[in-house]
Design a protein around this motif. Structure first.
Motif, PDB file in Angstrom:
ATOM      1  N   LEU A 158      35.925  44.224  41.093  1.00 25.15           N
ATOM      2  CA  LEU A 158      36.044  42.784  41.343  1.00 25.15           C
ATOM      3  C   LEU A 158      34.810  42.035  40.829  1.00 25.15           C
ATOM      4  O   LEU A 158      34.927  41.000  40.168  1.00 25.15           O
ATOM      5  CB  LEU A 158      36.244  42.530  42.834  1.00 25.15           C
ATOM      6  CG  LEU A 158      37.580  43.009  43.442  1.00 25.15           C
ATOM      7  CD1 LEU A 158      37.552  42.868  44.952  1.00 25.15           C
ATOM      8  CD2 LEU A 158      38.751  42.217  42.858  1.00 25.15           C
ATOM      9  N   LEU A 159      33.644  42.571  41.139  1.00 29.89           N
ATOM     10  CA  LEU A 159      32.404  41.931  40.699  1.00 29.89           C
ATOM     11  C   LEU A 159      32.261  41.987  39.178  1.00 29.89           C
ATOM     12  O   LEU A 159      31.765  41.032  38.556  1.00 29.89           O
ATOM     13  CB  LEU A 159      31.196  42.575  41.371  1.00 29.89           C
ATOM     14  CG  LEU A 159      31.111  42.410  42.894  1.00 29.89           C
ATOM     15  CD1 LEU A 159      29.916  43.161  43.443  1.00 29.89           C
ATOM     16  CD2 LEU A 159      31.026  40.934  43.272  1.00 29.89           C
ATOM     17  N   GLN A 160      32.692  43.099  38.578  1.00 28.43           N
ATOM     18  CA  GLN A 160      32.602  43.219  37.121  1.00 28.43           C
ATOM     19  C   GLN A 160      33.523  42.223  36.433  1.00 28.43           C
ATOM     20  O   GLN A 160      33.171  41.635  35.411  1.00 28.43           O
ATOM     21  CB  GLN A 160      32.972  44.645  36.693  1.00 28.43           C
ATOM     22  CG  GLN A 160      32.811  44.895  35.191  1.00 28.43           C
ATOM     23  CD  GLN A 160      31.391  44.639  34.709  1.00 28.43           C
ATOM     24  OE1 GLN A 160      30.432  45.108  35.329  1.00 28.43           O
ATOM     25  NE2 GLN A 160      31.247  43.884  33.622  1.00 28.43           N
ATOM     26  N   ASN A 161      34.697  42.030  37.003  1.00 27.65           N
ATOM     27  CA  ASN A 161      35.616  41.039  36.430  1.00 27.65           C
ATOM     28  C   ASN A 161      34.998  39.639  36.441  1.00 27.65           C
ATOM     29  O   ASN A 161      35.129  38.880  35.478  1.00 27.65           O
ATOM     30  CB  ASN A 161      36.930  41.033  37.207  1.00 27.65           C
ATOM     31  CG  ASN A 161      37.888  42.088  36.709  1.00 27.65           C
ATOM     32  OD1 ASN A 161      37.645  42.747  35.704  1.00 27.65           O
ATOM     33  ND2 ASN A 161      38.995  42.273  37.429  1.00 27.65           N
ATOM     34  N   ILE A 162      34.333  39.303  37.543  1.00 28.47           N
ATOM     35  CA  ILE A 162      33.699  37.982  37.639  1.00 28.47           C
ATOM     36  C   ILE A 162      32.557  37.874  36.639  1.00 28.47           C
ATOM     37  O   ILE A 162      32.361  36.841  35.983  1.00 28.47           O
ATOM     38  CB  ILE A 162      33.214  37.731  39.086  1.00 28.47           C
ATOM     39  CG1 ILE A 162      34.431  37.598  40.013  1.00 28.47           C
ATOM     40  CG2 ILE A 162      32.349  36.483  39.157  1.00 28.47           C
ATOM     41  CD1 ILE A 162      34.090  37.496  41.483  1.00 28.47           C
ATOM     42  N   ALA A 163      31.786  38.969  36.500  1.00 29.49           N
ATOM     43  CA  ALA A 163      30.700  38.965  35.514  1.00 29.49           C
ATOM     44  C   ALA A 163      31.253  38.795  34.107  1.00 29.49           C
ATOM     45  O   ALA A 163      30.683  38.068  33.276  1.00 29.49           O
ATOM     46  CB  ALA A 163      29.897  40.258  35.628  1.00 29.49           C
ATOM     47  N   ASP A 164      32.382  39.464  33.817  1.00 29.97           N
ATOM     48  CA  ASP A 164      33.006  39.327  32.498  1.00 29.97           C
ATOM     49  C   ASP A 164      33.462  37.885  32.270  1.00 29.97           C
ATOM     50  O   ASP A 164      33.316  37.341  31.165  1.00 29.97           O
ATOM     51  CB  ASP A 164      34.196  40.284  32.376  1.00 29.97           C
ATOM     52  CG  ASP A 164      33.771  41.743  32.281  1.00 29.97           C
ATOM     53  OD1 ASP A 164      32.576  41.993  31.986  1.00 29.97           O
ATOM     54  OD2 ASP A 164      34.621  42.624  32.510  1.00 29.97           O
ATOM     55  N   GLU A 165      34.029  37.287  33.300  1.00 32.01           N
ATOM     56  CA  GLU A 165      34.509  35.915  33.140  1.00 32.01           C
ATOM     57  C   GLU A 165      33.342  34.966  32.917  1.00 32.01           C
ATOM     58  O   GLU A 165      33.444  34.024  32.130  1.00 32.01           O
ATOM     59  CB  GLU A 165      35.308  35.492  34.378  1.00 32.01           C
ATOM     60  CG  GLU A 165      36.040  34.178  34.187  1.00 32.01           C
ATOM     61  CD  GLU A 165      36.935  33.819  35.347  1.00 32.01           C
ATOM     62  OE1 GLU A 165      38.058  33.354  35.112  1.00 32.01           O
ATOM     63  OE2 GLU A 165      36.511  34.017  36.515  1.00 32.01           O
ATOM     64  N   ARG A 166      32.222  35.196  33.578  1.00 32.08           N
ATOM     65  CA  ARG A 166      31.040  34.356  33.354  1.00 32.08           C
ATOM     66  C   ARG A 166      30.487  34.549  31.942  1.00 32.08           C
ATOM     67  O   ARG A 166      29.804  33.658  31.418  1.00 32.08           O
ATOM     68  CB  ARG A 166      29.967  34.688  34.400  1.00 32.08           C
ATOM     69  CG  ARG A 166      30.278  34.137  35.774  1.00 32.08           C
ATOM     70  CD  ARG A 166      29.300  34.605  36.815  1.00 32.08           C
ATOM     71  NE  ARG A 166      29.596  34.007  38.132  1.00 32.08           N
ATOM     72  CZ  ARG A 166      29.157  34.485  39.289  1.00 32.08           C
ATOM     73  NH1 ARG A 166      28.417  35.599  39.316  1.00 32.08           N
ATOM     74  NH2 ARG A 166      29.472  33.895  40.418  1.00 32.08           N
TER      75      ARG A 166
END
Length: 737
Positions: A158-166
């Motif tokens: 979940l956190l990696q997905n958010i980092a990717d989106e940023r």
């Protein structure tokens, strides 16, 4: 009724057949099989009415424990298998598979809940058990979502997905929303699954991310570029909150991002060299200032830095304008600079700062600070209004003229020395009224109304009295003309009757009037005093002017001159050449003024007289200089106005004009003493500091007296026995009736 008929008897109900343990297990086997079919997605072949009745009978015959425990075991057994399947899923499939199993589990538990609805209403409620649906969520949470091989991986993904989106990479937002909704939905039985398994770590990583990014970006970019980046990031996080984060996360996330991007860097952004607020104010970058204000508004405490920067820059710019020697030489240009500065920052406050009241207040404080460092500002403003009302408003539409006067009033509000302004305004007004130089009476009266609205009736009472005198003078002259005496002695006399208290002190140079003029004056004085007994008429020749019909050879011109110039020129009716001493003896005009008027008559453009002097140029050496009538004078104009040259004197420079006029100083002394007496008469006894504070408050609408001046006036009143010092407290005063 026949006695043979029997009586009506109510018989007790037949006892209900009790369901034994063996029968209960048979029914449970049927229900267990059905739940298994539901888990296997074969619910279409089941009769939910029959299943509901079976569950109902079990609870009715006191087998609720068997049913509840059996359901839990069935759900647990199924989810044990699901947990193992999810645990073995690869990272790229984990979120997808988990979301799918979560959706299936919700549907399954809703069907089971419908079958066991009666148990939920009675058995669960009576025995304080967890409802079937919530029980299924708890089992899913502990068995699947928090599986040893799932929980940590789920959070990381979940956190990696958010980092990717940023980092501007595409992610599956629907999958994120389902996963996070699952964590939110599993928060039953007092356990905050969403917060513990995702939100806390998400907020911590967000803080670290924006702290590092903001520090790196601000070190390498300009203030406008940073603000654009911050604006974009705030928009991204707001969209993220809407798209898949829980509602409770939004304010926490917003606070962190605003703190890291705005609050922690507000002062640096404002003071950034070459691109901060100073640069924006100087270069009129309204859009950048608006963006900064909007960003800082998210953290209201940071707006103080923005307001302070504006206030300091306006003060510095204003003080530079006040001390600029070139602008100080021209009052009109100086005030135009003030108006331009005010218009610029008024636009910034209204457009960029959204018309915020506190920003308007700081702007007012800044203008008041530098405008009141020099009393010349009050006199220059009066001079600027004089220019407007003489010629500046000519040709303007009514609304344009009104807007221009309103701008001037805004500057007037900033003045503390309003009495200095009044003194100069009254002098200019008298010249406009007596010389007939106003653009229009309506504009003059409009300005008086505006001043009255700002400062009250007392401030404008003398100004209004001047207009009253002009009207009365017009009526008096109408009556005088009706007598036919106004054209006696070969000339026409026009008189303005001025009330001494209304008009500026007339201390201009006196002169001896020619006999024919003097007879006209005596004739009018006789007429006036017959109508108004008990009055005294004093002639102020320095304020008058005359039209002379003059012949220069074959040319005839009407000369418009001052009264003193008239007295000088009439001497040349009996002589073509006169010495300086002869002219002075005949007119009794003092040296400075006589030289001024003679030079005005000898200028190359208006050479009515020719000068013979030992001094070259415009100067006059003394009594030995002679002046001759210039019969060769000619002009394209029929009516020629002879202007007076200005006297160049060191005393008229900027430094001298910065001091208070003597009349203003005298008025301030009287006003201060009057305020002290008025206050002490009401209070009877008052301490020194309280008296000074109250006097300052009462006089602040006209000027701000210094404590030293107030103290000196108190001492004067004590000497004159209006006040006395208190015998027990030397810092207190008593009023003497």
């Amino acid at each position: 009724m026949s006695q043979s008929k029997g009586k009506f008897v109510i018989k007790p109900p037949k006892p209900r057949n009790h369901m034994d343990e063996r029968a209960a297990l048979v029914i449970w086997d049927l229900l267990s099989t059905a739940i298994g079919e539901i888990h296997n997605k074969n619910a279409s072949s089941l009769s939910f009415e029959e299943l509901y009745r079976n569950a109902y009978n079990l609870v009715l015959h006191k087998h609720g424990d068997l049913l509840y425990a059996g359901v839990r075991e069935s759900v647990q057994a199924h989810l044990d298998e699901v947990g193992e399947i999810i645990a073995t899923a690869t990272d790229d499939r984990l979120l997808h598979d988990l979301s799918q199993q979560w959706g299936d589990h919700q549907v399954t538990m809703q069907m089971v809940r419908d079958i066991l609805m009666y148990m939920d209403r009675t058995y669960v409620s009576f025995n304080k058990k967890m409802p079937v649906y919530e029980m299924g969520l708890v089992v899913f949470r502990d068995t699947v979502a928090r599986h040893d091989k799932v929980k940590g991986r789920l959070q990381s993904l979940l956190l990696q997905n958010i980092a990717d989106e940023r980092a501007s990479r595409l992610i599956d937002r629907d999958l994120m929303k389902t996963s996070l909704s699952m964590l939110s939905g599993l928060g039953v039985d007092g356990v905050a699954v969403y917060e513990e398994d995702f939100e806390n770590e998400f907020l911590a990583t967000t803080r670290a991310f924006y702290r590092a990014e903001s520090q790196e970006f601000i070190a390498r970019n300009t203030c406008p570029a940073y603000m654009k980046k911050a604006e974009d990031r705030l928009g991204e996080e707001a969209a993220r909150s809407i798209n898949y984060l829980a509602a409770g996360t939004e304010p926490k996330l917003k606070h962190i991002v605003e703190t890291e991007l705005i609050r922690n860097h507000a002062k640096v952004l404002v003071e950034m060299e070459n691109s901060g607020c100073t640069s924006m104010f100087r270069d009129d970058k309204i859009e950048d200032l608006r963006r900064m204000y909007d960003l800082f508004s998210r953290v209201p405490v940071t707006l103080d830095d923005l307001r302070r920067s504006m206030c300091e820059y306006v003060k510095a710019t204003g003080k530079a304008l006040v001390t600029d020697q070139e602008s100080a030489k021209d009052p009109v240009a100086f005030v135009q600079g003030l108006l331009s500065l005010r218009g610029k920052y008024d636009s910034i406050v209204n457009d960029a700062f959204r018309g915020e009241k506190r920003s308007q207040k700081r702007l007012k404080e800044a203008f008041e600070d530098f405008i009141n460092t020099d009393s010349r500002c009050a006199s220059y403003l009066a001079t600027y209004i004089d220019d407007l009302l003489k010629s500046g408003l000519r040709g303007m539409a009514e609304d344009q003229a009104e807007a221009m006067l309103e701008k001037v009033i805004v500057i007037f509000r900033y003045l503390q020395d309003k009495d200095v302004f009044e003194n100069f305004y009254k002098t200019h007004l008298s010249k406009r009224l007596l010389g007939g130089r106003s653009v229009s009476d309506e504009m003059e009266k409009n300005m008086i109304v505006k001043l009255k609205n700002e400062c009250g009736y007392q401030f404008t009472s003398k100004l209004e009295g001047m207009f009253t005198d002009m009207k009365i003078s017009k009526d008096v002259m109408e009556e005088y003309r009706k007598t036919g005496r106004h054209t006696n002695h070969g000339m026409e006399l026009v008189v303005e009757m001025l009330t001494t208290g209304y008009w500026p002190a007339q201390s201009g140079p006196k002169c001896r009037l020619p006999k024919q003029v003097l007879r006209c004056c005596e004739d009018f004085e006789e007429f006036y005093l017959k109508k108004h007994t008990g009055r005294k008429v004093t002639w102020h020749t320095s304020q008058g002017n005359a039209d002379l019909k003059s012949t220069f050879g074959k040319n005839r011109h009407d000369l418009n001159v001052s009264t003193q110039q008239m007295c000088i020129l009439l001497l040349f009716n009996s002589a073509d050449t006169l010495s300086y001493a002869d002219i002075q003896e005949a007119t009794q005009i003092g040296d400075p003024e006589l030289k001024r008027h003679l030079i005005s008559l000898c200028t190359p453009k208006f050479r009515i007289l020719r000068k013979a002097s030992k001094v070259k140029g415009k100067g006059i050496s003394g009594p030995g200089d002679t002046f001759s009538f210039n019969a060769d004078f000619t002009s394209k104009l029929k009516r020629v106005r002879i202007p007076l040259v200005s006297i160049k004197d060191s005393a008229s420079g900027p430094a001298a004009s910065a001091s208070l006029p003597p009349a203003v100083e005298e008025d301030r002394r009287h006003l201060t003493e009057a305020a002290v007496v008025r206050i002490m008469k009401a209070r009877k006894s008052l301490r020194h500091n309280d008296l000074v504070a109250e006097v300052t408050r009462q006089l602040s609408s006209r000027f701000v007296p210094s404590p030293t001046v107030i103290k000196s006036r108190i001492e004067s009143l004590i000497d004159r026995e209006y006040l006395e010092r208190d015998r027990n407290d030397r810092r207190a005063y008593n009023y003497l009736a």
